[in-house]
Motif scaffolding. Sequence first.
Motif, PDB file in Angstrom:
ATOM      1  N   LEU A   1       0.685  -1.174   0.108  1.00  0.00           N
ATOM      2  CA  LEU A   1       0.002  -0.057  -0.240  1.00  0.00           C
ATOM      3  C   LEU A   1       0.900   1.283  -0.074  1.00  0.00           C
ATOM      4  O   LEU A   1       0.553   2.408  -0.615  1.00  0.00           O
ATOM      5  N   GLU A   2       1.893   1.266   0.842  1.00  0.00           N
ATOM      6  CA  GLU A   2       2.997   2.281   0.811  1.00  0.00           C
ATOM      7  C   GLU A   2       3.459   2.496  -0.419  1.00  0.00           C
ATOM      8  O   GLU A   2       3.741   3.768  -0.962  1.00  0.00           O
ATOM      9  N   THR A   3       3.794   1.768  -1.140  1.00  0.00           N
ATOM     10  CA  THR A   3       4.468   1.669  -2.749  1.00  0.00           C
ATOM     11  C   THR A   3       3.383   2.393  -3.448  1.00  0.00           C
ATOM     12  O   THR A   3       3.733   3.159  -4.330  1.00  0.00           O
ATOM     13  N   LEU A   4       2.213   1.843  -3.731  1.00  0.00           N
ATOM     14  CA  LEU A   4       1.233   2.276  -4.395  1.00  0.00           C
ATOM     15  C   LEU A   4       0.688   3.785  -4.174  1.00  0.00           C
ATOM     16  O   LEU A   4       0.715   4.492  -4.955  1.00  0.00           O
ATOM     17  N   ALA A   5       0.640   4.117  -2.680  1.00  0.00           N
ATOM     18  CA  ALA A   5       0.279   5.560  -2.316  1.00  0.00           C
ATOM     19  C   ALA A   5       1.345   6.353  -2.775  1.00  0.00           C
ATOM     20  O   ALA A   5       1.169   7.619  -3.532  1.00  0.00           O
ATOM     21  N   ALA A   6       2.751   6.010  -2.778  1.00  0.00           N
ATOM     22  CA  ALA A   6       3.920   6.899  -3.022  1.00  0.00           C
ATOM     23  C   ALA A   6       3.647   7.250  -4.805  1.00  0.00           C
ATOM     24  O   ALA A   6       4.000   8.137  -5.129  1.00  0.00           O
ATOM     25  N   THR A   7       3.595   5.997  -5.609  1.00  0.00           N
ATOM     26  CA  THR A   7       3.409   5.983  -6.778  1.00  0.00           C
ATOM     27  C   THR A   7       2.333   7.218  -7.488  1.00  0.00           C
ATOM     28  O   THR A   7       2.431   7.926  -8.268  1.00  0.00           O
ATOM     29  N   LEU A   8       1.202   6.899  -6.840  1.00  0.00           N
ATOM     30  CA  LEU A   8      -0.009   7.863  -7.143  1.00  0.00           C
ATOM     31  C   LEU A   8       0.122   9.102  -6.697  1.00  0.00           C
ATOM     32  O   LEU A   8      -0.253   9.968  -7.409  1.00  0.00           O
ATOM     33  N   ALA A   9       0.790   9.361  -5.403  1.00  0.00           N
ATOM     34  CA  ALA A   9       0.917  10.776  -4.926  1.00  0.00           C
ATOM     35  C   ALA A   9       1.878  11.550  -5.913  1.00  0.00           C
ATOM     36  O   ALA A   9       1.687  12.709  -6.138  1.00  0.00           O
ATOM     37  N   CYS A  10       2.872  10.839  -6.712  1.00  0.00           N
ATOM     38  CA  CYS A  10       3.736  11.601  -7.368  1.00  0.00           C
ATOM     39  C   CYS A  10       3.083  12.007  -8.617  1.00  0.00           C
ATOM     40  O   CYS A  10       3.276  13.223  -9.527  1.00  0.00           O
ATOM     41  N   ARG A  11       2.223  11.118  -9.141  1.00  0.00           N
ATOM     42  CA  ARG A  11       1.170  11.266 -10.242  1.00  0.00           C
ATOM     43  C   ARG A  11       0.191  12.652 -10.048  1.00  0.00           C
ATOM     44  O   ARG A  11      -0.133  13.143 -10.808  1.00  0.00           O
ATOM     45  N   ASN A  12      -0.509  12.478  -8.813  1.00  0.00           N
ATOM     46  CA  ASN A  12      -1.597  13.146  -8.547  1.00  0.00           C
ATOM     47  C   ASN A  12      -1.530  14.558  -7.541  1.00  0.00           C
ATOM     48  O   ASN A  12      -2.600  15.297  -7.346  1.00  0.00           O
ATOM     49  N   GLY A  13      -0.597  14.260  -6.774  1.00  0.00           N
ATOM     50  CA  GLY A  13      -0.337  15.479  -5.509  1.00  0.00           C
ATOM     51  C   GLY A  13      -0.241  16.864  -6.145  1.00  0.00           C
ATOM     52  O   GLY A  13       0.265  17.159  -7.361  1.00  0.00           O
ATOM     53  N   THR A  14      -0.844  17.783  -5.644  1.00  0.00           N
ATOM     54  CA  THR A  14      -0.802  19.097  -6.127  1.00  0.00           C
ATOM     55  C   THR A  14       0.591  19.776  -5.638  1.00  0.00           C
ATOM     56  O   THR A  14       0.805  19.489  -4.737  1.00  0.00           O
ATOM     57  N   GLU A  15       0.911  20.963  -6.223  1.00  0.00           N
ATOM     58  CA  GLU A  15       1.911  21.532  -5.499  1.00  0.00           C
ATOM     59  C   GLU A  15       1.663  22.106  -4.167  1.00  0.00           C
ATOM     60  O   GLU A  15       2.625  21.928  -3.043  1.00  0.00           O
ATOM     61  N   ALA A  16       0.432  22.519  -3.864  1.00  0.00           N
ATOM     62  CA  ALA A  16       0.266  23.002  -2.485  1.00  0.00           C
ATOM     63  C   ALA A  16       0.264  21.684  -1.379  1.00  0.00           C
ATOM     64  O   ALA A  16       0.813  21.839  -0.137  1.00  0.00           O
ATOM     65  N   GLU A  17      -0.055  20.593  -1.858  1.00  0.00           N
ATOM     66  CA  GLU A  17       0.149  19.252  -0.797  1.00  0.00           C
ATOM     67  C   GLU A  17       1.530  18.941  -0.886  1.00  0.00           C
ATOM     68  O   GLU A  17       1.835  18.650   0.282  1.00  0.00           O
ATOM     69  N   PHE A  18       2.363  19.173  -1.755  1.00  0.00           N
ATOM     70  CA  PHE A  18       3.654  18.809  -1.582  1.00  0.00           C
ATOM     71  C   PHE A  18       4.299  19.927  -0.840  1.00  0.00           C
ATOM     72  O   PHE A  18       5.330  19.635  -0.164  1.00  0.00           O
ATOM     73  N   ILE A  19       3.901  21.096  -0.856  1.00  0.00           N
ATOM     74  CA  ILE A  19       4.327  22.168   0.008  1.00  0.00           C
ATOM     75  C   ILE A  19       4.022  21.724   1.542  1.00  0.00           C
ATOM     76  O   ILE A  19       4.987  21.857   2.417  1.00  0.00           O
ATOM     77  N   GLU A  20       2.988  21.396   1.713  1.00  0.00           N
ATOM     78  CA  GLU A  20       2.571  20.832   3.218  1.00  0.00           C
ATOM     79  C   GLU A  20       3.264  19.727   3.490  1.00  0.00           C
ATOM     80  O   GLU A  20       3.703  19.350   4.743  1.00  0.00           O
TER      81      GLU A  20
END
Length: 237
Positions: A99-118
Amino acid sequence: MDTPKTAKAATGPIRRATLQHSAVAELRAMILEGELPPGSRVPEVQLCEQLGVSRTPLREALRVLAAEGLVELRPHRGAVVTPVDPTDIAAIFQVMEALETLAATLACRNGTEAEFIELDRLHDQLMAQHKAGERAAYSMTNRRIHAWIVAMARNPALETTYSGFAAQILRARSLANYDADRWQESVDEHDGFMAALRSRDAATAGALLAEHSRRTADAVLRSLRQRMGKAAAAEVG
């Protein structure tokens, strides 16, 4: 005349839901902190008095915790805090690694700039707490970081599955005693996967988060087995 009656009728369910939510939070904390140890019976009468709730919201709270795997509802015996079985925890960690692997993969694809700042803000906070030796605060921020990465994935099925196992993993980690070396290793691992996430390198981020989860599992399971071995030796003695 009708309006006051309607408002009054709505107060009951709202208060009941609030009491249940409060009871869930209190009981979960008591289990995670070891106040209600694994295998112990949940003292319902005593807890009703301690938490200031009736049997109904308490039992509703126990059903929620049963769904999280923290308690077992046994016929004619009431609720019992679920024993910690290293074999079961190892199986859950295997799923969490995926699940952590999948979460990281999808976060890279779907995360917004604001979310990465947080995410960066949370990471900086984590580093400061480690430097200050604030283990409890560090643990809380650590959970927020992993949950934030899962949320950034924008996959409701993933988020539901992850949260379903999170409480059991958290309890296992709370029972295990990390040494200073593992804590430093964990911090270094956070630095690694954070760098991959920032660059949106999905393959590397997924691999590093999987490795972090695997190493955490090894440390937790080793500590749990040592703890259980000492407990068994004490009973024999």
